[in-house]
Each structure stands twice: as C-alpha cells, then as structure tokens.
Design an enzyme around this catalytic site. Structure first.
Site, short mmCIF file in Angstrom:
data_model
loop_
_atom_site.label_atom_id
_atom_site.label_comp_id
_atom_site.label_asym_id
_atom_site.label_seq_id
_atom_site.Cartn_x
_atom_site.Cartn_y
_atom_site.Cartn_z
N HIS A 5 1.41 -5.77 -23.36
CA HIS A 5 0.42 -4.80 -23.84
C HIS A 5 0.17 -4.92 -25.34
O HIS A 5 -0.96 -5.09 -25.79
CB HIS A 5 0.87 -3.37 -23.53
CG HIS A 5 1.14 -3.12 -22.09
ND1 HIS A 5 0.43 -3.73 -21.09
CD2 HIS A 5 2.04 -2.32 -21.47
CE1 HIS A 5 0.89 -3.31 -19.92
NE2 HIS A 5 1.87 -2.46 -20.12
N ALA A 8 0.80 -1.22 0.00
CA ALA A 8 0.00 0.00 0.00
C ALA A 8 0.83 1.27 0.00
O ALA A 8 0.36 2.34 -0.38
CB ALA A 8 -0.93 0.01 1.21
N ARG A 28 -6.59 5.61 -32.07
CA ARG A 28 -5.60 6.21 -31.17
C ARG A 28 -6.04 5.97 -29.75
O ARG A 28 -7.06 6.48 -29.30
CB ARG A 28 -5.46 7.70 -31.47
CG ARG A 28 -4.24 8.32 -30.82
CD ARG A 28 -3.90 9.66 -31.42
NE ARG A 28 -5.02 10.56 -31.25
CZ ARG A 28 -5.36 11.51 -32.12
NH1 ARG A 28 -4.70 11.67 -33.23
NH2 ARG A 28 -6.38 12.28 -31.87
N LEU A 38 -5.40 -3.34 -21.47
CA LEU A 38 -6.68 -3.90 -21.91
C LEU A 38 -7.84 -3.15 -21.29
O LEU A 38 -8.98 -3.31 -21.71
CB LEU A 38 -6.75 -5.38 -21.54
CG LEU A 38 -5.72 -6.25 -22.27
CD1 LEU A 38 -5.95 -7.70 -21.93
CD2 LEU A 38 -5.83 -6.04 -23.77
N GLY A 39 -7.57 -2.35 -20.28
CA GLY A 39 -8.64 -1.57 -19.67
C GLY A 39 -8.82 -0.22 -20.33
O GLY A 39 -9.73 0.52 -19.98
#
Lengths: 603, 570
Positions: free
Chosen positions: A352, A124, A487, A292-293
C-alpha cells in the site's frame, strides 16, 4: 485516447458528458428516453461501454490487444436509435426477474451478440467476500455501473444452496445513504442474479461443473468472466489452474483478481508470478491493492497533473520530505494467525504505502493509460535505494491498561506465538535516487494498535530561503514551513498549511490551512475502494492494478531487509496499545532531519 | 493584555524605545528577554528619525494572548517622559467623526497608545471640549469581543480629548494651540501628530501654520495627509513641493487606507513567508492578475467632491495601484519601510504609461428594480447634469520588467454595482501538456488554478484547484482550498485607520506613500486622465446595481482574460 481509456469516450464532448461512465441502466433511463437533447450524452455513454464490452468480440480468452481493438470498435458503434431501444428494454421490470434469459434476444443486435459478465467469487464464504466484495458488487449494480446482463457466482467448499448464499449476502448489503429509493427492490433483483456452486479449490471436475452453470446463465451471449480469488495464497495456483483450464470463457475475456499477499519476498513472489503465468497472460492478472482504489489516492494524480500550482514544486528543490502514514487503532484482536507470518512491513508498507510513493513520485506519464502509468511507477521503484536495516525501526504493541480497560499485547493474541517477533509497527526512510528526488527522505510509518486510525500523505516543503519574516518564526525555520496534507482516511481532506498574519495590529504570524474537506464539499458517499477496483477489472482498466514487474521491483526493495530482520531475530521495540508508537520512529526521522507531521502539537 | 499593563506604567513609551535605542535607560534587560522570546514578532521602524528626535521604534504590538507579562521596572522618574499629542485638524468633519476618533479610541482601548497622550480637535466651528467629547462619544464603540470596562475606558479616553477652535490659515490660532498642547504635555518629551482631515486646498495653509507655530520643540512632528494628493502629475508635485517647504519627507505620512487592510498587509506575508507561492509568482506561471473594487452604492447626494475627481483618481490611481505594487514588487532587502517603498517605486517606474485604448470608463444610470428606482449619477443634485465623470473604470496595465513582461494586470473599480467587494485574483496559466485535457472542454484556460485574496467583505484567501469528484467516474471539479478569516479568527479585524494611526505614531512608514512613489503613480495615469478630459470621452452607461458596462469584458478579451468575479463559479 478516447478509446483506450474508456472513462472519457470522446474528446469532442463537453466535460459533463465525458464524465458519464454509467452503464445505461434502469436508473439512468428515465432521464434519457425520449429527450433528443440527451443524444450526445447517450452516445457518449454507449460508446464508452460498448468500447469496453466489444473489445472482447475477438473471441480469444486472452486479450493482449484489447486497446487496439477498442480503437477499431469505438468508431463504428451503433446509432442513438437502437441504443434507446436498449434502454427502454432495460426498464422493464420483468426483464430482470423471471424472464432473465428471454431478455437476451430483445436487445438490438446489429453490432453482434450481446455480452455478459460472470463474476465468480472464489472463497465466497470468507470474510472479505461477505464484507467487501458482494456489497461492492451490489453498489455497482445499484448505481448502474454493471452491464445489463451479469451473473454472480459464489464458489467455495461449503455446501450451500443459492438461497442460502443469497441469505448470507443479503445481510451485508446496504444502499447508498444518498439514494435510498427502490433499495429493497434493487436488492431483490441483485440477489436473483447471485448463485452458488460448491466445489473443491483444486478439482478441475468441479470447475467444469461451474463452467456448465455459467454457460447456462450466459446463454449465447459473448461471455466475459471475472474470477475474484478471495482465498489463502497457498491455493491461488490450484484455483487459477482449474479456472483457466476448465472454466475460461470461450469467446470473451477471462480475468483473475488476486488479493495480497503476493508472496513473502522476492523469491516467493516471483515463484507465484511464474505459477500464475503458466495459466494466464499478464493482462489477465489483476493484482489488487485496494489502497489504490481510495478516492484521494486516485485524486493524487489529478492534483499533480491538472493543477499548475503543484507540479513546479514537486521536486527536491522545494520538497524537504514526504511522509506516508498509516495507522490503525486496533490490534489483531484474535485474528493474528495470518498477520503473524507476514508482519506490518509486508502487510502495509511493501504494497500500500510503496504504491502511494510510486504514484506520488513518478514522472509525468505519457498518458493516463494504464501501461504508461505503470511504466512510470516501475521506474520510480527501480530508482529507489534498497532498504537497509539502519533505516528501519520496528515495534510491537504490548498490553496497556487505561481507564480500567485492559488492552491486550500482540503476543496475548491466542493466534500468535508467545515469542513472536513479528513487527506490528514499522517506520522506514526510503530514498529515490533520481534527478527529481535525490536526497529527499520518503518516510513511511505503519502500525497497528496506535492512538488513531488514519492514512495520510504529508509533503513538507523547504523553508523560504532568505525569509524576510525570519524573526517571526523562532530559531527553527523548518518548523513553520508549508505542508501539503492529503488525508486518505478518515474524513478525506486536502489542505495546505500556509503562513499568514494573524489579523490585528501586531505582526504575528500563524499557520493556517487552505482547506478542502471532502465531506463538506461532496455530500455524496465516497465509494468503497473495492467498487472502483471491481469496476476497473470489469472494464479492463489496469491503471490501479499491479503489474508483475512492479511487484518484482517492490519486493527487491524490501526483501533484503525482511530477510535480515528474520535472520538476526531483531526484537521489535515494544509500545503500549493505543499509544503513538515506539519513540524509535522519532529518532529515525531525526536522523534525516525530519519531524513527523502527524505527531506535532498541531496537525 | 500585557501591552495594556505595559503602557499603564510610567514612561512606558521610553521602554518601547529601549529595545532599539541606546538612549533608553531602563528596562532594557527586561526587554531583551522579551525580544528573544520565540513567536513574538517585532515590528521594526526605520532607524532614521524624522527630525532629529527619537523614534518610537519597535514598540510592540501583539494581541498578546500568550505573551509573557513583563515586570516593568520602576524607572523614569529621573528622565523626561514622552507624550504624544494627536491633533485632528478638521475635527468636525465626517471622516474625523466616523473613522479617526473611533480608531484612536480603539488603539487606546487595546492599550496601544502610550501612557500619556492628548487628543486635540481643531476646526473652525466654535465648540467646547465638552461638546467635542459629546460628538465623539456618539461614534465610539468597543470591540465586540472585549466589552468589559468599555464605558470606563470611554470615559477615560474622552477626558484626554480637547478642542481648539481656529482658522486653518491663521498662524496665531496655531500658536494658541501650541500653548494648549504645551500645557498638556507638561514638560514631557513632546511628540506631535497632525491628522489633516480637511479639503486639499487648505492642506498647505494648515501645514504652514502648524509646522511654524505648533511643531514640537524637542520631539517629532508628523503630518498625516489624506488623498487626494493632487489631480495629476503637476498638481501633485506642486502639492509635494509646497509641503516640502515646511516639512521634510520623513514628516509626511500620506495615508492610503487600503494599505492598512488586513489582507493587503497579509499579501507580503503570503508571498514572502511561504515557499509555495514565490516560485509561481512570475510570468512563467501567472497568466493575469485582477484587482477588483466595487461598491454597491452611488454617490448618494455627496457627489460634489467625487465629480471633480472620478473613479480613476479616487480608487485606481491610489488604492488599486498600491496593491498592485505590493503584489508585484521584487523581494525587498528587509521589511523596513524604506526598503519596501524602494521596491514599490521600482515596480511603478517599470509600468507602461496607461493608454486610452486600454481603459474603459462607465457611468451609472438610473434603474428600477422590484418597484424601487435607483438614481443615476447625474440625478445626484451635487453633480452637474452633463457630467462625464466616470463612476466605473477598467484598465489593463503592464509591468515591463523581467518578472512580469506580458502579464496583464487588470483593474476594475466602480460605484453602484451589484455588490460590494475588493479582491485580488491571480489566474494561473493552464497546465502545459495537461494529461486531463479531455476533462476540461475546449478552453483549457477556463479551468486553471486561481488564487483569490478577498480584502473585503468576509476576508478570505482561497486557491482554486482541480480535483476529482469522488465517485467511480473520472469527473474533475474545481474546488477551493479555503481560508475564511471569520472562521479561523473570530476576533474583529481592526479598522485600517487604527493600524495606520499607530504606524504613524510609531514612525513605521511601510504603509505610507513616499513622494517619489506618488510621482511615479501619477506618471502612469496623468496622460490618460488628461486625454479623457480633453477628448471629453463619454462613459458607457450602466444601470445602477448592475455588473458594470460590458466594455470591461471586451477590454479583458483583448488581452485574453476573463474577469474572475463575473463568472458563475466565483
């Protein structure tokens, strides 16, 4: 379908209603309460959510049969009435502040106990946690996507109080530009649900303590637990072992989000997977690839599969080449330690860019369900030709002085060995040996310290056979072909380059863009990739996470090349900081009769 | 502006010839270098010549921004120079004043006219040259983007305008015109263009007079004819037969000014210069095509001519049908005028003859809106009270060939509607086995891709696609991939008449209608037109300024089509 894909709950609902995936949160409550015309919407919303949370009612920590459970559950959900009660409870301010635990019993209970999600960010105090994970969690909360009851725990070695964690987290939170109201109040409420536990990463005893704290917050609810491992890879296994043995949920699900790197090559990746699987089932592992998000990567499938005009063109018959381009306009900037042992190919390409290729090139899946999509992606990856050294160009940036400012070379970075051969730039030509893509070069390019920051997909089409307007194009017909550009960042946009006539009395042709500029059309802020991925992990939507066999196939493509580069000590071509990268990339492209679309006179 | 300089030099027109014809003698080496330059596109005219005279072939027109400046060689003193004489017959009419003279001036201003040219006005009214010049000068304007030297240019242009008064049926008067023309032509190679801006009943008289008494002795003579080309198959072929008594096919330039519109010109470029459209251009992917024309005003006291023809003849049978033919034709062998017209004729001949069931006719009625009242068609004093002439029509046409079998081509044209516009809409089929089916509600056809080519106003091309709404949910939206001409090309788009006049001068026939094309077009509409008149079919009334009669929706529904322009998201 409605069931296994929680974002579209019911086929019988009109589109507006099927869209809603928001949790019935305080934010949406005012629209819903007391308006009977909204019942359908409420019902949709609820079914959507309940189908997710109730999927965990089975009690096991493992959830291999989740989809089928959802099938059973979604049909038997509660009625609008009790749902509205819940909503009204939700808007009581006290619920979230002092009386958190009492809130537990005020909700309706005719479908079993309430469920809760505990999100533990392991590591964290790290940078990613501060900059991305906590802000993403807050954004989800702010937009009403988190379930009504949730707890966030920070876990790290440093000694901190809850208040200190909150103080640290609060510095990086911000509200959506387009929804500023109540921001401070919301932030306050959110921070109240954040806690901290200090412990060693490999100490089961410390995780037992965490488990106790979690239980205390979870009360008697069905507890679902999500661990986000924001830690170096060498301690992945320790943490996974401890969490699964000492801090798994007893009656809900337990999921673990893992960030890259997933090993350094096929062997180490397989070893990591093996290690993880000693403690976790495949569907507990959420390997995140935040690319991918991204909004436009998500949109790629929508473009392909919900438009008639693209799919007929999506093959070797019409597509000449595909380019996947990633560039950053800064170097390692004193933080090259991690990077140097991985290099750009492992850091960007093998994950990626390759993921984007797989999504781009896959066959139409049977459904939008995660397993169906991932099956198709694996097929693409397995059809790909193993990358050879001849099809790769690597580079490394050197220092450059411009306008009086000196930009450092990669090896000037103090955290990087002076003789490092690690590539900070790479270009590669990949091929998919299947019926659809045989012979079509997929060119990838990724680099740091280049002249722009960008990520895009360029699809160059073939030239028109027997073009009637040949004479208007000069000698190289391939320079005036259609091109589809997606893009991904910055300035999300989709455009299709077409040839058209320049207005006027002559017959001069010009290339114009058929344009969709996201910022112009959608003023809303585009959510950060982490928000989507966290939400998906909470909802058990695995579409955007990488399955073990996908990962294996991806490594299989790159590992021989990576080994060879290292064994042969291949020296990267140097390029100046802030330049367009090594010219070698052009020669690689030329070898396959391609021109990089991003480095032409016009983009 | 290269062209300008080019044409300002002596014998420039013969230079234009030189790129194509061996008979040019000079400057050819210069031109060869020009032609081979990249990015210059040349227009090709047919090699055939209209009446044995050389054609003004391959003259080059360009907006010329980055064109090289050719060194024009000193030539021509030893040869016959060329000249073009443009005679506007009916010079005092409205069209001449509003469109033809301004278009000629624009061509002159932009340097597209040959160095030596003469403009004659011919009409019955007695006018002096000065009076004509004065009339013309009130309508001339310079391009917004090129104001410099405008008044000089205007002055120079007007100096080349002359007037001759004469009867339309009098050969003697045309002899006098011929004498005057010869005087201006001054021994140069004379090319003559007659623009017939006159009522159709005197077409043949003028053609007879002009061709017999005022044809060029040594160059070409061409006649531009405006619609109407008859009222039906018979009258049209009668007109053609009469014209052909005096003219050969190559001399007749039937103008359809819609074909001169920028985006109609662009239609072929879109189809044939882009890979991404042609594979979709068939019944496999296209569900229907809509050709829509609407005006937001009525006849406004000028319904006399219109009442005799009606909207079907006035707009559909020519403008819309021509666009349809260009849209649907097979790939021509070349861009040559004859090759393109061959393909267009093939489409027209493959079309099903229109039946009464596939047509809806309407007529606008009076309407009061916001305290203002708009007159009905029959309120127009120039229109008979009981007129049944349609001011609105919708029709569904079919092309029974391999490419288009079963695809409805819907046409709609109307006056006094809620807006003004002309557009082509191509609605694609829905995605077979759409993975995102659930996002679209029950009617998959409501969220299909659509390509819209807006011809006027605000020229634009856009493709409607489905995409994801940015955000965490999976909501789909229909957005446009957009090309708005006014944004990308701030220059003024030339008027259709400029292009067509220039093409006629250059002998470029691509945008003019050949006799067999005209026959084929009438063959599709004549039986319907006759039936409408014989059965005295009553048009459906619609209020002035409305969206037209609802009958059009039912006609579309019959073929499972929705008008794209009347949905909310258009």
């Amino acid at each position: 379908m409605a069931v296994s894909f929680p974002k579209c709950p019911s086929s019988s609902l009109p589109p507006l209603q099927t869209r809603n995936r928001a949790w019935s949160s305080p934010l949406s409550a005012p629209h819903q309460v007391g308006d009977s015309s909204k019942w359908a919407l409420l019902e949709a919303t609820k079914r959507c959510h309940l189908s997710v949370s109730s999927a965990t009612n089975g009690g096991s920590a493992v959830a291999p049969v989740e989809p089928s459970k959802k099938v059973q559950d979604s049909g038997t959900k509660t009625t609008p009435t009790d749902h509205s009660t819940k909503v009204e409870n939700g808007i009581r301010p006290t619920v979230f502040s002092s009386n958190e635990f009492q809130d537990l019993k005020t909700g309706p209970d005719n479908s079993g106990r309430e469920s809760t999600v505990s999100i533990t960010v392991v590591g964290a105090s790290g940078d990613l946690a501060k900059k991305k994970i906590f802000p993403a969690l807050f954004a989800l909360y702010y937009e009403g996507f988190l379930p009504k009851h949730f707890t966030i725990f920070g876990y790290a070695r440093s000694k901190m109080t809850d208040a200190e964690l909150r103080e640290m987290v609060s510095r990086t939170l911000n509200c959506r530009i387009d929804q500023r109201e109540n921001c401070d109040a919301k932030m306050e409420e959110f921070l109240k649900r954040c806690f901290y536990h200090s412990g060693q990463y490999d100490s089961e005893a410390h995780f037992v303590e965490l488990d106790k704290k979690l239980k205390q917050h979870e009360g008697s609810r069905i507890s679902n637990r999500l661990y986000y491992l924001s830690i170096p890879p060498n301690i992945f296994l320790d943490v996974v072992k401890c969490t699964s043995l000492a801090a798994s949920s007893e009656n809900g699900w337990t999921r673990v989000i893992v960030e890259k790197p997933f090993g350094r090559d096929a062997e180490s990746s397989a070893a990591l997977t093996r290690g993880l699987k000693q403690y976790l089932h495949e569907d507990q592992i959420f390997r995140i690839d935040h690319y991918l998000g991204k909004e436009l990567v998500e949109n790629l499938s929508v473009l392909r599969f919900s438009n008639l005009v693209f799919e007929p063109l999506w093959s070797r018959q019409y597509i000449r080449n595909v380019q996947i381009i990633f560039s950053e306009d800064f170097g390692t900037e004193g933080r090259g330690g991690y990077f140097d042992s991985y290099g750009i190919i492992r850091d960007i390409m093998q994950n990626h860019l390759l993921q984007i290729v797989a999504l781009f090139a896959m066959e139409t899946p049977t459904s939008l369900e995660a397993e169906d999509i991932r099956n198709e992606k694996v097929k693409v990856l397995r059809s790909m030709k193993t990358l050879e050294i001849d099809d790769v160009v690597i580079g490394q940036y050197k220092s450059h002085t411009r306008g009086g400012v000196v930009y450092p070379g990669y090896t000037d970075d103090k955290t990087v060995p002076n003789d490092s051969l690690t590539p900070t730039f790479a270009a590669a030509a990949l091929f998919i040996n299947n019926a659809r893509w045989d012979g079509v070069p997929f060119l990838m390019k990724a680099g740091k310290a280049l002249h722009t920051k960008r990520a895009e997909i360029r699809v160059q089409f073939r030239h028109v056979p027997g073009n009637l307007y040949k004479k208007c194009f000069g000698t190289d017909l391939d320079r005036a072909t259609n091109e589809l550009v997606i893009r991904v960042q910055p300035d999300e946009a989709i455009y299709l380059k077409i040839n058209n006539k320049i207005p006027g009395l002559g017959m001069r042709l010009d290339r114009s863009n058929l344009n969709l500029h996201y910022a112009a059309r959608y003023s809303k802020e585009i959510p950060c990739a982490y928000e989507r991925l966290l939400l998906d992990a909470i909802e058990g939507e695995r579409r955007l996470f990488i399955r073990s066999d996908e990962l294996d196939a991806a490594w299989a493509l790159f590992t021989p090349l990576l080994k060879e580069l290292e064994e042969k000590h291949i020296a990267p071509e140097l390029y100046p900081y802030g330049s367009r990268g090594p010219v070698g990339a052009h020669y690689l492209a030329a070898k396959y009769n391609v021109r990089w679309g991003d480095l032409g006179a016009e983009h | 502006m290269t062209i300008l300089r080019f044409y300002q030099r002596p014998s420039s027109l013969s230079i234009a010839f030189s790129s194509r014809h061996e008979r040019s003698f000079s400057g050819s080496s210069e031109l060869v270098t020009l032609t081979t330059r990249r990015n210059q596109c040349w227009r090709f005219s047919p090699l055939k010549s209209s009446n044995g005279s050389p054609l003004a072939g391959a003259s080059w027109k360009d907006d010329g921004k980055e064109m090289p400046v050719p060194k024009v060689p000193d030539i021509g003193s030893q040869l016959a120079e060329n000249t073009v004489s443009i005679t506007v017959v009916g010079a005092s009419g409205d069209l001449a004043k509003k469109k033809i003279f301004p278009a000629l001036f624009a061509l002159y201003y932009e340097g597209y006219l040959p160095q030596h040219f003469t403009v004659f006005g011919y009409a019955r009214s007695k006018l002096t040259d000065e009076e004509l010049r004065h009339t013309i000068s009130t309508t001339l304007t310079c391009r917004v983007d090129k104001r410099e030297n405008c008044s000089d240019k205007m002055e120079q242009f007007l100096q080349r305008c002359f007037y001759h008064s004469g009867q339309y049926g009098s050969e003697v008067d045309f002899c006098e015109l011929d004498n005057k023309l010869k005087e201006k032509e001054d021994g140069k190679l004379a090319n003559r263009l007659f623009y017939l801006s006159i009522p159709p009943n005197i077409f043949v008289d003028v053609v007879r007079g002009a061709s017999r008494s005022a044809s060029s002795p040594n160059g070409w003579t061409r006649f531009i004819v405006e619609k109407p080309f008859g009222r039906d198959s018979e009258s049209s072929s009668e007109l053609t037969r009469c014209l052909k008594m005096y003219l050969i096919e190559e001399q007749i330039f039937r103008i359809d000014h819609y074909l001169g519109k920028e985006l109609v010109e662009n239609l072929s470029v879109l189809r044939f210069a882009n890979l991404v459209f042609e594979p979709l251009w068939s019944r496999n992917y296209i569900r229907n095509v809509q050709l829509i024309f609407s005006e937001d005003f009525g006849t406004e006291g000028r319904g006399g001519y219109f009442d005799h023809y009606g909207i079907i003849r006035d707009i559909m049978q020519n403008h819309l049908l021509q666009i349809l033919a260009l849209f649907a034709m097979e790939t021509p062998v070349s861009l040559d005028g004859e090759d393109i017209r061959n393909e267009k004729v093939k489409v027209l001949r493959s079309m099903r003859v229109l039946k009464l069931d596939d047509v809806v006719v309407g007529q606008y009625k009076g309407h009061t809106k916001g305290g203002k009242s708009f007159p009905a068609y029959t309120d127009d004093p120039t229109v008979p009270k009981g007129s049944l002439t349609p001011t609105f029509a919708a029709a569904s046409l079919f092309i029974d060939n391999a490419r288009w079998d079963g695809v409805p081509f819907l046409m709609k044209a109307g006056k006094a509607l809620h807006r003004r516009g002309a557009e082509i809409r191509v609605q694609f089929r829905h995605v077979p086995g759409n993975l995102y089916k659930r996002k679209f509600g029950t009617d998959l056809d409501k969220a299909t891709n659509e390509l819209v080519i807006r011809v006027q106003p605000n020229e634009a091309i856009y493709l409607k696609i489905n995409n994801k709404v940015p955000g965490l949910s999976m909501r789909l939206d229909s957005s446009n991939l957009n090309l708005l001409y006014s944004e990308r090309y701030p220059r003024e788009i030339p008027d259709a008449y400029e292009r067509l006049l220039l093409d006629a001068i250059e002998g470029e026939r691509r945008l003019f209608i050949r006799s067999d094309e005209l026959d084929a077009a009438w063959a599709i509409f004549s039986p319907l037109l006759r039936e409408l008149e014989e059965k005295k079919v009553v048009p459906e009334l619609y209020p002035y300024g409305s969206r037209g009669p609802v009958g059009a929706h039912y006609l579309a529904a019959k073929y499972n089509v929705r008008w794209g322009d009347l949905s909310d998201s258009s």
